[in-house]
Design an enzyme around this catalytic site. Structure first.
Site, mmCIF file in Angstrom:
data_model
loop_
_atom_site.group_PDB
_atom_site.id
_atom_site.type_symbol
_atom_site.label_atom_id
_atom_site.label_comp_id
_atom_site.label_asym_id
_atom_site.label_seq_id
_atom_site.Cartn_x
_atom_site.Cartn_y
_atom_site.Cartn_z
ATOM 1 N N HIS A 202 0.965 -1.234 -0.001
ATOM 2 C CA HIS A 202 0.065 0.175 -0.133
ATOM 3 C C HIS A 202 0.829 1.214 0.180
ATOM 4 O O HIS A 202 0.523 2.166 -0.662
ATOM 5 C CB HIS A 202 -1.228 -0.031 1.028
ATOM 6 N N TYR B 64 1.673 5.514 -2.353
ATOM 7 C CA TYR B 64 1.923 6.896 -1.867
ATOM 8 C C TYR B 64 3.572 7.344 -2.440
ATOM 9 O O TYR B 64 3.799 8.524 -2.676
ATOM 10 C CB TYR B 64 1.970 7.227 -0.279
ATOM 11 N N HIS C 62 -10.001 0.677 -9.827
ATOM 12 C CA HIS C 62 -9.569 1.542 -8.926
ATOM 13 C C HIS C 62 -8.100 2.111 -8.975
ATOM 14 O O HIS C 62 -8.053 3.276 -9.053
ATOM 15 C CB HIS C 62 -9.894 0.806 -7.542
ATOM 16 N N PHE C 63 -7.369 1.203 -9.215
ATOM 17 C CA PHE C 63 -5.845 1.313 -9.043
ATOM 18 C C PHE C 63 -5.512 2.047 -10.491
ATOM 19 O O PHE C 63 -4.460 2.676 -10.479
ATOM 20 C CB PHE C 63 -4.772 0.436 -8.478
ATOM 21 N N HIS C 64 -5.961 1.535 -11.557
ATOM 22 C CA HIS C 64 -5.834 2.283 -12.907
ATOM 23 C C HIS C 64 -6.131 3.615 -12.768
ATOM 24 O O HIS C 64 -5.578 4.531 -13.280
ATOM 25 C CB HIS C 64 -6.418 1.388 -13.897
ATOM 26 N N ARG D 251 -11.193 -10.561 -10.984
ATOM 27 C CA ARG D 251 -10.210 -10.149 -11.636
ATOM 28 C C ARG D 251 -9.089 -11.305 -11.931
ATOM 29 O O ARG D 251 -9.217 -12.184 -11.415
ATOM 30 C CB ARG D 251 -9.382 -8.978 -10.564
ATOM 31 N N ARG D 252 -7.984 -10.927 -12.551
ATOM 32 C CA ARG D 252 -6.769 -11.860 -12.520
ATOM 33 C C ARG D 252 -7.447 -13.078 -13.680
ATOM 34 O O ARG D 252 -6.983 -13.969 -13.367
ATOM 35 C CB ARG D 252 -6.191 -12.456 -11.562
#
Lengths: 540, 271
Positions: A215, A219, A366-368, A429-430
């Site tokens: 995580h 950042y 989300h993370f894209h 996913r995956r």
């Protein structure tokens, strides 16, 4: 005062070159998984591509951008030549060597383990060694940033450290500590198994170690973007930073609370106690704080620019902003994507809400949106802003730059919004293949198709970006002057010691890591019988 | 500026920074380790310490209740990708001698004409596991079980290595090669069936799964039916039973016919 331009350019070019390749792989993956592509009949090829895409986008690309940008900040904000240039080149070449070492087994299909490793799946040992080399190369950068700041402090005792450098060093310390989790997992657990010294692995412990990295690494990716928000955007649009102290507080808050929160990635894992999951969830909520502070400060800074340009009224000033300035455009796009992505993130970190989207396409969407969208669009902006100073040539075609940014923004929204949607509908996913002929998922075919089209818009934008940078290397020469950072409304004459050094916050970061990770890691490491046989990729 | 000025309670940033962080940590710990565990009405805790241990994930010994007696024996074979990975010439030689008694069904060259599996070039781990399961009774067959029951561990390992060592010969194939049916190349994702080739060799091999090319059609069909009905149950975690149960009778026939028509040389080479 940018002296080592070649060094910085080398980092940026390598970063963007591998980014281009990984972007093409990503678009291909979206296509082949969607109803418009014909299925390959071989999922292994898909996972091979996915491993390459993730490894480049997660480890190599953002690390190189942070390093190149970090060297540029060190030279221009501190106005001193980079100390340890040879070491910097050594770090760069380590990353080149590591990337090549890692990509060969991936290309051969010997390490299709995805960039998150997923033990007990074990790939070829050279893949992991390559990743280790990349991390070691970046640690050299961490050390150099610290050393350069120290040299500067000696020459300027008691003076406030320029904001850009203060934030840059905070980012480097965050990276140094967050990378330790994955390093422990690789060195103590995975590499001995991959090298054949052991045949079993404690997958639960490995996942906890990885969450330590996974995580906070986000950042670390975010840091260059936030540095650009605070120190480049206000200058580029003719404004000032609303508050220097608020900026410092945001960066030190990231340092303290970005670390002890990774277990929200393991909400579905049985080997972690529910109490620790709750603590991590609560601290994840705190990470919203520096982002909200930043959104406030940057909006205020932008308003200053608008009012200086004659903007009036409660919201009328928004019209007075320089919307034809690529930096303004990038900031606006970045904020919109940060808003949607951040809202989605609040769902991921909530223990109960997470249950409905855990391991679905929602997470990938989300993370894209956050990384590929809000963060990477500012990487583009950083490159555009720095390029004339690095090449000594002007980037002339602002229209093309604006088109590129628009395409990236539209492409990212078209890609990720349907992606989130099918995740809510439960699409896992995956997965390499979906049978859209089945009535159960046939209604999702439209969303997935849209998403794949978005992928190609992104690819177009990415190619355009590389073209703009390459053309910038051949444009007529023009002196761009010294590279400067935005000034604050009240430039600080003195800064309290706590906001001028990092020691207190690094100490808190380590302390919180110990309280939030210490017990789970110790019990898992000391409990007998928790290892499972390794599953070697491609083994017979 | 020195560390002494920074790390002191007279520095308000230090006091507040450490104080607020510690306060948040303590509050979240009390909520996470005490209040929330007791908020679950369906869980009973003896005392606060019990709740804290539970929330911290302290490993607890399961209640000492004897496991229920299994009506049928389960497979106890442990396989890793390293199982039998280093064959010696002596072991292969001993295996060759022992294999003479197998030849009546499995053929003198490891190619059967009696609808028994072809063993020549089969993965060693596969033969190792099946022989162990026949010996322990986890898998039973009127013809095979008596042969396996008296084998020693050493003999099982030797036989496995010998058959793995033999070259993969093309078996007798009266039918031309059939096109790939969907169940083999795509599986059926919505029913949780992976493509056969993702474990059985043509795409990837998972330890313990045999390659199937050129095996007897009747044998493969019978095994899939036995998995589906639960007569055969030596697949730990029920991988094959779950797959076979979800397959339609037509898919079972297609898969068996397709694999039987394939020559074994398309199987991924052993490292």
């Amino acid at each position: 005062m940018l002296v080592n331009r070649k060094l910085i350019l080398a980092h940026f070019w390598l970063a963007f070159a591998v980014f281009g390749v990984a972007l093409a792989l990503g678009a291909w993956q979206m296509f082949i998984r969607s109803p418009i592509g014909t299925w390959l009949s071989n999922p292994e090829l898909y996972y091979r591509s996915l491993t390459a895409h993730g490894t480049v986008m997660g480890y190599v690309f953002p690390t190189l951008v942070a390093m190149g940008f970090g060297y540029a900040i060190s030279e221009s904000a501190l106005e001193q030549r980079l100390v340890g240039v040879r070491w910097a080149w050594a770090g760069f070449w380590l990353i080149v060597a590591g990337s090549i070492m890692a990509v060969i087994p991936v290309a051969l299909g010997r390490a299709s383990v995805l960039y998150t490793f997923y033990p007990p799946l074990i790939g070829n040992v050279f893949y992991y060694l390559g990743v280790v080399l990349v991390v070691v190369g970046s640690w050299i950068w961490v050390a150099l940033m610290s050393v350069n700041l120290r040299v500067w402090r000696k020459a300027h005792p008691g003076a406030p450290v320029p904001l850009a450098m203060y934030a840059n060093v905070a980012g480097s310390y965050l990276w140094a500590w967050t990378a330790v989790g994955a390093a422990l997992e690789l060195l103590l657990q995975i590499i001995p198994v991959a090298a054949g010294l052991k045949a079993t692995i404690d997958a639960g412990l490995a996942r906890v170690f990885f969450s330590w990295t996974l995580h906070a690494i986000v950042y670390f990716w975010l840091m260059p973007t936030y540095i650009a928000y605070y120190t480049i955007v206000p200058r580029a649009i003719g404004g000032r930073v609303y508050s220097d102290s608020m900026a410092r507080i945001s960066f030190i808050l990231f340092l303290v609370v970005a670390m002890p929160i990774g277990m929200h990635h393991t909400f579905a894992d049985p080997q972690v106690g529910a109490g620790f999951k709750f603590i991590h969830s609560a601290f994840t909520a705190l990470v919203a704080l520096p982002t909200l502070l930043t959104v406030f400060t940057i909006c205020a800074s932008v308003e200053i620019a608008a009012r200086l340009r004659g903007g009036r009224g409660l919201f009328g000033w928004i019209r007075a902003l320089p919307w034809d300035n690529p930096m303004m455009l990038a900031l606006a796009f970045s904020f919109v994507m940060l808003g949607f992505g951040g809202a989605g993130g609040l769902i991921n970190m909530s223990y109960q809400l997470d249950a409905s989207i855990h391991n679905t396409q929602w997470i990938t969407g989300h993370f894209h949106l956050i990384f590929g969208g809000a963060i990477v669009i500012m990487y583009f902006a950083i490159a555009y802003d720095l390029w004339p100073h690095l090449t000594g040539r002007e980037l002339i075609d602002l229209r093309l730059i604006r088109t590129q940014l628009w395409l990236w923004f539209v492409g990212m929204i078209v890609t990720t919004f349907p992606w989130h949607w099918v995740g809510i509908l439960g699409m896992p996913r995956r997965m390499a293949y979906f049978d859209f002929g089945d009535p159960a998922i046939a209604p999702q075919a439209l969303s997935v198709t849209l998403s794949a089209i978005g992928g190609f818009i992104l690819l177009t934008s990415g190619i355009l970006f590389l073209v703009i940078l390459a053309r910038g290397m051949r444009a007529p020469q023009a002196d761009a002057g010294p590279y400067r950072f935005a000034l604050a409304v009240h430039q600080p004459a003195t800064v309290p010691i706590a906001l001028n050094t990092h020691a207190l916050w690094v100490a808190l970061m380590i302390a919180l890591t110990l309280t939030n990770y210490g017990y789970p890691i110790l019990t898992l490491a000391l409990t007998e019988g928790t290892s499972v046989p390794a599953v070697y990729v491609g083994a017979q | 500026m020195s560390a002494r000025d920074l790390f002191t309670f007279s520095n308000p940033h230090f006091t507040r920074g450490v104080g607020i962080t510690a306060a948040i940590l303590i509050v979240t710990a009390i909520v996470g380790f005490i209040i929330l565990p007791f908020a679950q009405p369906w869980v009973q805790f003896a005392n606060v310490w019990d709740a804290i241990c539970s929330a911290a994930g302290v490993p607890q010994r399961a209640a000492t209740v004897a496991a229920p007696e299994q009506a049928k024996r389960l497979s106890a074979v442990v396989l890793t990708s390293n199982t039998l990975s280093r064959p010696s010439q002596e072991a292969i030689g001993r295996g060759a001698t022992l294999a003479q008694r197998c030849a009546i069904c499995h053929g003198p060259t490891g190619i059967s004409r009696a609808d028994s599996p072809n063993l020549a070039g089969q993965y060693a781990a596969v033969i190792y596991k099946e022989l162990h399961d026949f010996r322990s009774g986890a898998r039973t067959n009127a013809v095979m079980s008596p042969f396996a029951v008296n084998l020693t561990d050493q003999e099982i390992a030797d036989l496995s290595l010998y058959y793995a060592y033999l070259p993969r010969l093309p078996a007798y194939h009266p039918t031309p090669q059939l096109p790939k049916p969907n169940i083999v190349i795509y599986g059926a994702p919505m029913r949780g069936i992976a493509p056969c080739g993702s474990c059985h060799g043509s795409l990837d091999n998972k330890t313990g799964s045999p390659w199937l090319e050129g095996q007897s059609e009747a044998y493969m069909k019978a095994q899939l039916q036995a998995f589906a009905s639960g007569d055969r149950r030596n697949d730990i975690s029920q991988q094959m039973r779950n797959v076979a149960r979800a397959m339609t009778p037509q898919e079972i026939e297609q898969a068996a016919a397709y694999y039987a028509s394939q020559p074994p040389d398309v199987v991924k080479a052993v490292d």
